[in-house]
Motif scaffolding. Structure first.
Motif, PDB file in Angstrom:
ATOM      1  N   PHE A  60       0.829  -1.206   0.000  1.00  7.90           N
ATOM      2  CA  PHE A  60       0.000   0.000   0.000  1.00  7.90           C
ATOM      3  C   PHE A  60       0.866   1.260   0.000  1.00  7.90           C
ATOM      4  O   PHE A  60       0.588   2.213  -0.746  1.00  7.90           O
ATOM      5  N   VAL A  61       1.922   1.264   0.809  1.00 13.56           N
ATOM      6  CA  VAL A  61       2.801   2.442   0.865  1.00 13.56           C
ATOM      7  C   VAL A  61       3.488   2.651  -0.476  1.00 13.56           C
ATOM      8  O   VAL A  61       3.553   3.787  -0.997  1.00 13.56           O
ATOM      9  N   THR A  62       3.999   1.577  -1.064  1.00  8.82           N
ATOM     10  CA  THR A  62       4.701   1.686  -2.344  1.00  8.82           C
ATOM     11  C   THR A  62       3.769   2.162  -3.455  1.00  8.82           C
ATOM     12  O   THR A  62       4.107   3.090  -4.219  1.00  8.82           O
ATOM     13  N   ALA A  63       2.596   1.551  -3.548  1.00  5.11           N
ATOM     14  CA  ALA A  63       1.646   1.929  -4.598  1.00  5.11           C
ATOM     15  C   ALA A  63       1.143   3.354  -4.394  1.00  5.11           C
ATOM     16  O   ALA A  63       0.989   4.119  -5.363  1.00  5.11           O
ATOM     17  N   SER A  64       0.885   3.739  -3.160  1.00  9.49           N
ATOM     18  CA  SER A  64       0.410   5.105  -2.874  1.00  9.49           C
ATOM     19  C   SER A  64       1.475   6.135  -3.231  1.00  9.49           C
ATOM     20  O   SER A  64       1.163   7.208  -3.771  1.00  9.49           O
ATOM     21  N   ALA A  65       2.747   5.821  -2.917  1.00  8.74           N
ATOM     22  CA  ALA A  65       3.833   6.742  -3.250  1.00  8.74           C
ATOM     23  C   ALA A  65       3.918   6.956  -4.763  1.00  8.74           C
ATOM     24  O   ALA A  65       4.128   8.087  -5.238  1.00  8.74           O
ATOM     25  N   VAL A  66       3.741   5.882  -5.528  1.00  9.30           N
ATOM     26  CA  VAL A  66       3.759   6.012  -6.991  1.00  9.30           C
ATOM     27  C   VAL A  66       2.612   6.904  -7.453  1.00  9.30           C
ATOM     28  O   VAL A  66       2.795   7.809  -8.291  1.00  9.30           O
ATOM     29  N   GLU A  67       1.408   6.675  -6.944  1.00 18.37           N
ATOM     30  CA  GLU A  67       0.238   7.468  -7.339  1.00 18.37           C
ATOM     31  C   GLU A  67       0.423   8.945  -7.012  1.00 18.37           C
ATOM     32  O   GLU A  67       0.092   9.822  -7.819  1.00 18.37           O
ATOM     33  N   LEU A  68       0.962   9.238  -5.838  1.00 19.93           N
ATOM     34  CA  LEU A  68       1.075  10.632  -5.399  1.00 19.93           C
ATOM     35  C   LEU A  68       2.229  11.367  -6.075  1.00 19.93           C
ATOM     36  O   LEU A  68       2.147  12.578  -6.321  1.00 19.93           O
ATOM     37  N   LEU A  69       3.313  10.655  -6.375  1.00 22.37           N
ATOM     38  CA  LEU A  69       4.490  11.313  -6.945  1.00 22.37           C
ATOM     39  C   LEU A  69       4.518  11.277  -8.465  1.00 22.37           C
ATOM     40  O   LEU A  69       5.297  12.004  -9.086  1.00 22.37           O
ATOM     41  N   PHE A  70       3.683  10.454  -9.084  1.00 19.31           N
ATOM     42  CA  PHE A  70       3.735  10.281 -10.528  1.00 19.31           C
ATOM     43  C   PHE A  70       3.510  11.583 -11.305  1.00 19.31           C
ATOM     44  O   PHE A  70       4.160  11.789 -12.344  1.00 19.31           O
ATOM     45  N   PRO A  71       2.641  12.492 -10.862  1.00 22.83           N
ATOM     46  CA  PRO A  71       2.465  13.746 -11.611  1.00 22.83           C
ATOM     47  C   PRO A  71       3.675  14.668 -11.565  1.00 22.83           C
ATOM     48  O   PRO A  71       3.720  15.672 -12.277  1.00 22.83           O
ATOM     49  N   HIS A  72       4.670  14.339 -10.755  1.00 23.18           N
ATOM     50  CA  HIS A  72       5.869  15.177 -10.615  1.00 23.18           C
ATOM     51  C   HIS A  72       7.085  14.366 -11.072  1.00 23.18           C
ATOM     52  O   HIS A  72       7.752  13.723 -10.251  1.00 23.18           O
ATOM     53  N   PRO A  73       7.397  14.378 -12.376  1.00 22.92           N
ATOM     54  CA  PRO A  73       8.394  13.463 -12.946  1.00 22.92           C
ATOM     55  C   PRO A  73       9.774  13.547 -12.297  1.00 22.92           C
ATOM     56  O   PRO A  73      10.416  12.519 -12.077  1.00 22.92           O
ATOM     57  N   ILE A  74      10.249  14.744 -11.987  1.00 25.77           N
ATOM     58  CA  ILE A  74      11.593  14.868 -11.415  1.00 25.77           C
ATOM     59  C   ILE A  74      11.628  14.276 -10.008  1.00 25.77           C
ATOM     60  O   ILE A  74      12.522  13.480  -9.665  1.00 25.77           O
ATOM     61  N   LEU A  75      10.641  14.656  -9.200  1.00 31.02           N
ATOM     62  CA  LEU A  75      10.564  14.113  -7.845  1.00 31.02           C
ATOM     63  C   LEU A  75      10.341  12.601  -7.877  1.00 31.02           C
ATOM     64  O   LEU A  75      10.915  11.853  -7.079  1.00 31.02           O
ATOM     65  N   PHE A  76       9.518  12.159  -8.840  1.00 31.14           N
ATOM     66  CA  PHE A  76       9.244  10.723  -8.964  1.00 31.14           C
ATOM     67  C   PHE A  76      10.528   9.961  -9.332  1.00 31.14           C
ATOM     68  O   PHE A  76      10.789   8.878  -8.788  1.00 31.14           O
ATOM     69  N   GLY A  77      11.328  10.515 -10.245  1.00 25.97           N
ATOM     70  CA  GLY A  77      12.574   9.866 -10.632  1.00 25.97           C
ATOM     71  C   GLY A  77      13.539   9.738  -9.463  1.00 25.97           C
ATOM     72  O   GLY A  77      14.184   8.695  -9.279  1.00 25.97           O
ATOM     73  N   PHE A  78      13.633  10.807  -8.654  1.00 25.95           N
ATOM     74  CA  PHE A  78      14.500  10.759  -7.475  1.00 25.95           C
ATOM     75  C   PHE A  78      14.007   9.698  -6.482  1.00 25.95           C
ATOM     76  O   PHE A  78      14.795   8.910  -5.947  1.00 25.95           O
ATOM     77  N   ALA A  79      12.698   9.679  -6.249  1.00 27.31           N
ATOM     78  CA  ALA A  79      12.131   8.696  -5.317  1.00 27.31           C
ATOM     79  C   ALA A  79      12.309   7.271  -5.846  1.00 27.31           C
ATOM     80  O   ALA A  79      12.539   6.333  -5.076  1.00 27.31           O
ATOM     81  N   LEU A  80      12.238   7.102  -7.168  1.00 24.23           N
ATOM     82  CA  LEU A  80      12.376   5.782  -7.773  1.00 24.23           C
ATOM     83  C   LEU A  80      13.753   5.195  -7.507  1.00 24.23           C
ATOM     84  O   LEU A  80      13.883   4.037  -7.085  1.00 24.23           O
ATOM     85  N   ILE A  81      14.785   5.991  -7.699  1.00 23.96           N
ATOM     86  CA  ILE A  81      16.143   5.467  -7.540  1.00 23.96           C
ATOM     87  C   ILE A  81      16.458   5.203  -6.067  1.00 23.96           C
ATOM     88  O   ILE A  81      17.108   4.212  -5.720  1.00 23.96           O
ATOM     89  N   VAL A  82      15.966   6.072  -5.176  1.00 21.83           N
ATOM     90  CA  VAL A  82      16.215   5.878  -3.740  1.00 21.83           C
ATOM     91  C   VAL A  82      15.465   4.653  -3.215  1.00 21.83           C
ATOM     92  O   VAL A  82      16.014   3.819  -2.484  1.00 21.83           O
ATOM     93  N   SER A  83      14.194   4.538  -3.591  1.00 24.04           N
ATOM     94  CA  SER A  83      13.388   3.423  -3.086  1.00 24.04           C
ATOM     95  C   SER A  83      13.885   2.089  -3.631  1.00 24.04           C
ATOM     96  O   SER A  83      13.931   1.087  -2.909  1.00 24.04           O
ATOM     97  N   CYS A  84      14.252   2.050  -4.911  1.00 26.84           N
ATOM     98  CA  CYS A  84      14.752   0.809  -5.503  1.00 26.84           C
ATOM     99  C   CYS A  84      16.032   0.363  -4.792  1.00 26.84           C
ATOM    100  O   CYS A  84      16.171  -0.809  -4.409  1.00 26.84           O
ATOM    101  N   PHE A  85      16.962   1.293  -4.596  1.00 34.63           N
ATOM    102  CA  PHE A  85      18.218   0.961  -3.924  1.00 34.63           C
ATOM    103  C   PHE A  85      17.958   0.465  -2.502  1.00 34.63           C
ATOM    104  O   PHE A  85      18.523  -0.544  -2.065  1.00 34.63           O
ATOM    105  N   SER A  86      17.071   1.153  -1.781  1.00 39.39           N
ATOM    106  CA  SER A  86      16.799   0.790  -0.387  1.00 39.39           C
ATOM    107  C   SER A  86      16.114  -0.565  -0.288  1.00 39.39           C
ATOM    108  O   SER A  86      16.450  -1.384   0.576  1.00 39.39           O
ATOM    109  N   LEU A  87      15.144  -0.823  -1.163  1.00 42.86           N
ATOM    110  CA  LEU A  87      14.415  -2.090  -1.097  1.00 42.86           C
ATOM    111  C   LEU A  87      15.312  -3.278  -1.405  1.00 42.86           C
ATOM    112  O   LEU A  87      15.215  -4.328  -0.760  1.00 42.86           O
ATOM    113  N   ILE A  88      16.196  -3.128  -2.378  1.00 50.74           N
ATOM    114  CA  ILE A  88      17.102  -4.238  -2.690  1.00 50.74           C
ATOM    115  C   ILE A  88      18.084  -4.462  -1.554  1.00 50.74           C
ATOM    116  O   ILE A  88      18.385  -5.601  -1.176  1.00 50.74           O
TER     117      ILE A  88
END
Length: 711
Positions: A60-88
């Motif tokens: 739920f947290v992951t999917a909600s973060a995508v929904e809320l940040l998706f309209p902001h491409p730059i912020l979404f890209g930053f969150a994508l790389i941080v979250s991917c690195f942290s989850l792995i």
């Protein structure tokens, strides 16, 4: 049972929305089931429930973060790389966290695919979690109805694998074996409460003991085949090993079908014939070794490799040790089902020997220590996390710049095919492309020639079941079925959408990006890991031998400490095999280095087999000189394998001195002491070659002399 559970799960997500007239709900509900199934992990029920909570919360947290940040491409890209690195990197905390983290990554990309389908940000996350809860409910019910089933399934796999291992081991007793076939056989050997609960635990411990005995080597098999090529003793050993391999697989079938195992009565006859063969061979060799007055052999048929009584005694003792080992395996299998075996030990002994290792986290300090070990570019997990994060960011930028519709299939492809090493990624790239093209072909046929919604839903349900059943062993077929599921799913949601061509194009693009990443972004070439893996393998071998020597001093103990070091030695042997096999497929590998690496692999497994034979026979020894030789041998082996020393091998000289003394005094050691000396001599004989190969490969692949790679 797993297939039935998945059939019910997918039928619910497919037909309930259809009956409610809300066909659009099928997409997130089905994807939620798939993500939950990918995140499922076997464990006891209390932890199973805790895992489900963590899974739902993470989804739920992951999917909600995508929904809320998706309209902001730059912020979404930053969150994508941080979250991917942290989850792995969370995977360093254990298999449970690695599995759940991977599921969260999958959910994040699934959410990107459907981000424009639902008007409210919370709707898709809620539906994804609902699909996961539906799967979790079925999983929990299955767990309660069949609480031991998961353990039994794993026991089935264990006994099947050990059965195969015994079949391969029997090849070493082939009288027509060549040096090439011998090395290939050794490489093949390297690549690899309630009453029901008590029985499963007994099965688990017995398979470990059988594996140790099956892996043990009392003899040089190449010399054995030359010396006794024309005698039936080798065929007797091969016959028994083959029968025991079949017995393990029969036992696997019995566990799978919840039936009692029935031991083959042919074993008694086979062992009786083996004993007769060994005794006949001993009498024959003793007779042939008698000398005439001139010191010449009285009879010519004696083998020139058995030139004296000492050699004869050594080989006969080795054959008897091997025979005793196989008899112990037979006894384990024969008594497997007996209640007496279940209750034969005292409560104190059972509580000590039935302990299992707890790999759970023990507070924040333990969490930090495990994470800290992987916060370095030398960690394969760190490099994979960095590489995948960059690849997902590049894919996201590509989708945004070119405004690809459903372009996030590129990210999904990158996520699924990117693996920590080159060989695994290359294999998945090929299988992903083949499976996708096959799925698109079949999916297009289904959409056009199966017009009824009910028929398409039925095919979609079956596709989901087959995907989850085949994903571990048959990746191309699994990809075909998940592609078929996706095409039908999106077609039912929007009949005007033709997703086949975009799916094919985005799969090719995603595979190309993943290939670039594994080639040029911190490429995790196995030759850089080889010295480290070699050192870990030898360190684990030495720890295993140390624990065995301790028990020769203090007495046999099958407790947790012994089982841990034994398991670690076999795990690191398998890791070395995996590393060398992968290294051999990498580009620009030197043929000589490849040959040396496989030679080291074969010798390492031979070493482990000799140590395992010591472990199989471990009993307290009182003879002071034998114990002293054991201690000296342990020091010699540590020096050669861990400190790159080649000492005078005091233990080898001591063995010869003890044998000469016993011969002069006309005395002999008991069989247990003879086995110990023989195994130590076998180990000492291969130490120089192992040490030389180790130093040569470590020098050629010194990680300090190689750059870590470039981004």
């Amino acid at each position: 049972m797993y297939a039935v559970r998945m059939l019910i799960a997918f039928a619910g997500t497919a037909f309930i929305p259809y009956l409610l007239g809300q066909q659009l709900l099928t997409i997130p509900l089905t994807l939620g089931v798939i993500a939950a199934a990918l995140s499922d992990i076997d464990d006891r029920f209390s932890i199973h429930l805790r895992n489900l909570f963590f899974t739902y919360f993470g989804f739920f947290v992951t999917a909600s973060a995508v929904e809320l940040l998706f309209p902001h491409p730059i912020l979404f890209g930053f969150a994508l790389i941080v979250s991917c690195f942290s989850l792995i990197l969370l995977g360093s905390l254990g298999k449970r966290y690695a599995t759940i983290s991977y599921g969260c990554l999958v959910v994040s990309v699934y959410t990107m695919l459907g981000v424009d389908i639902f008007p409210e940000w919370w709707q898709q996350p809620a539906l994804l979690v609902t699909g996961a809860v539906w799967y979790g409910l079925l999983s929990s019910i299955s767990f309660l109805i069949f609480p031991v089933r998961l353990v039994q399934d794993q026991l089935v796999q264990c006994y099947q694998l050990v059965g195969n291992f015994l079949f391969v081991k029997s090849n070493l007793f082939d009288v027509d074996m060549t040096p090439k076939s011998y090395q290939q056989s050794m490489i093949d050997l390297s690549d690899r409460g309630r009453k029901d609960t008590r029985r499963s635990l007994q099965y688990y411990f017995i398979i470990q003991d059988i594996h140790e005995r099956a892996d043990s080597a009392h003899i040089d098999y190449q010399k054995l085949a030359k010396i006794f090529a024309h005698r039936d003793v080798l065929f007797r050993f091969q016959r028994i090993l083959t029968l025991q391999g079949k017995a393990c697989q029969d036992l696997a079938n019995a566990v799978a079908n919840r039936q009692p195992y029935v031991h083959d009565p042919r074993f008694a006859y086979a062992f009786k014939n083996l004993e007769r063969s060994i005794q006949h061979l001993q009498d024959e060799l003793a007779e042939q070794s008698k000398l005439d007055g001139n010191g010449e052999l009285a009879q010519k048929p004696v083998n020139h490799l058995l030139a004296n009584d000492a050699d004869i005694d050594l080989w006969i003792n080795a054959l008897r040790g091997l025979s005793d080992n196989l008899k112990e395996i037979d006894a384990q299998l024969h008594n497997l089902e007996s209640d007496q075996a279940l209750n034969s030990k005292s409560q104190d002994d059972a509580s000590k020997e039935n302990l299992l290792r707890d790999d759970g986290l023990r507070g924040w300090q333990d969490i930090w220590q495990r994470m800290k070990q992987n916060l370095s570019p030398e960690s394969s997990l760190f490099r994979h996390a960095t590489r995948l994060s960059i690849l997902l960011l590049i894919s996201h930028i590509l989708v945004q710049v070119f405004d690809f519709e459903y372009g996030y299939w590129i990210l999904l492809t990158v996520l699924f095919v990117s693996q920590p090493n080159f060989n695994a990624t290359k294999r998945r790239l090929r299988l992903r492309i083949i499976g996708t093209l096959a799925g698109i072909t079949i999916g297009t046929f289904v959409i056009h020639f199966v017009p009824s919604i009910e028929g398409q839903l039925f095919i979609m349900v079956l596709s989901g079941v087959f995907f989850l059943q085949l994903r571990a062993q048959q990746y191309a077929q699994a990809t075909m079925f998940i592609t078929l599921l996706a095409l039908i799913n999106f077609h039912l949601a929007d009949p005007e959408l033709n997703a086949a061509l975009p799916r094919a194009i985005y799969t090719f693009v995603g595979c190309f990006i993943a290939w670039l990443g594994v080639m040029f972004i911190w490429p995790d070439w196995q030759f850089r890991r080889l010295p480290l893996v070699i050192n870990k393998a030898f360190d684990s071998q030495c720890n295993y031998l140390t624990e065995i020597v301790k028990q020769y001093h203090e007495g046999r103990n099958h407790g947790l400490d012994y089982r841990i070091v034994r398991r670690r030695a076999h795990i690191m042997d398998a890791d070395l095999a995996s590393t060398i096999s992968t290294l051999a497929t990498e580009p620009d590998i030197d043929p000589d280095q490849k040959q040396q690496a496989f030679k080291l692999l074969s010798l390492n497994h031979t070493l482990l087999s000799y140590i395992a034979a010591l472990g199989a026979h471990r009993e307290q020894i009182k003879h002071p000189q034998v114990l002293e030789i054991l201690d000296e041998a342990l020091d010699d082996i540590h020096g050669a394998l861990l400190r790159n020393e080649m000492p005078q091998l005091k233990s080898h000289a001591a063995i010869q001195a003890l044998r000469l003394f016993n011969r002069a005094q006309d005395t002999s050691l008991d069989p247990a002491e003879s086995v110990v000396l023989q195994q130590i001599a076998l180990i000492i004989n291969i130490l120089p070659e192992i040490s030389t190969l180790k130093q040569k490969l470590s020098y050629e692949h010194d990680p300090q002399a190689s750059a870590l790679g470039s981004i």
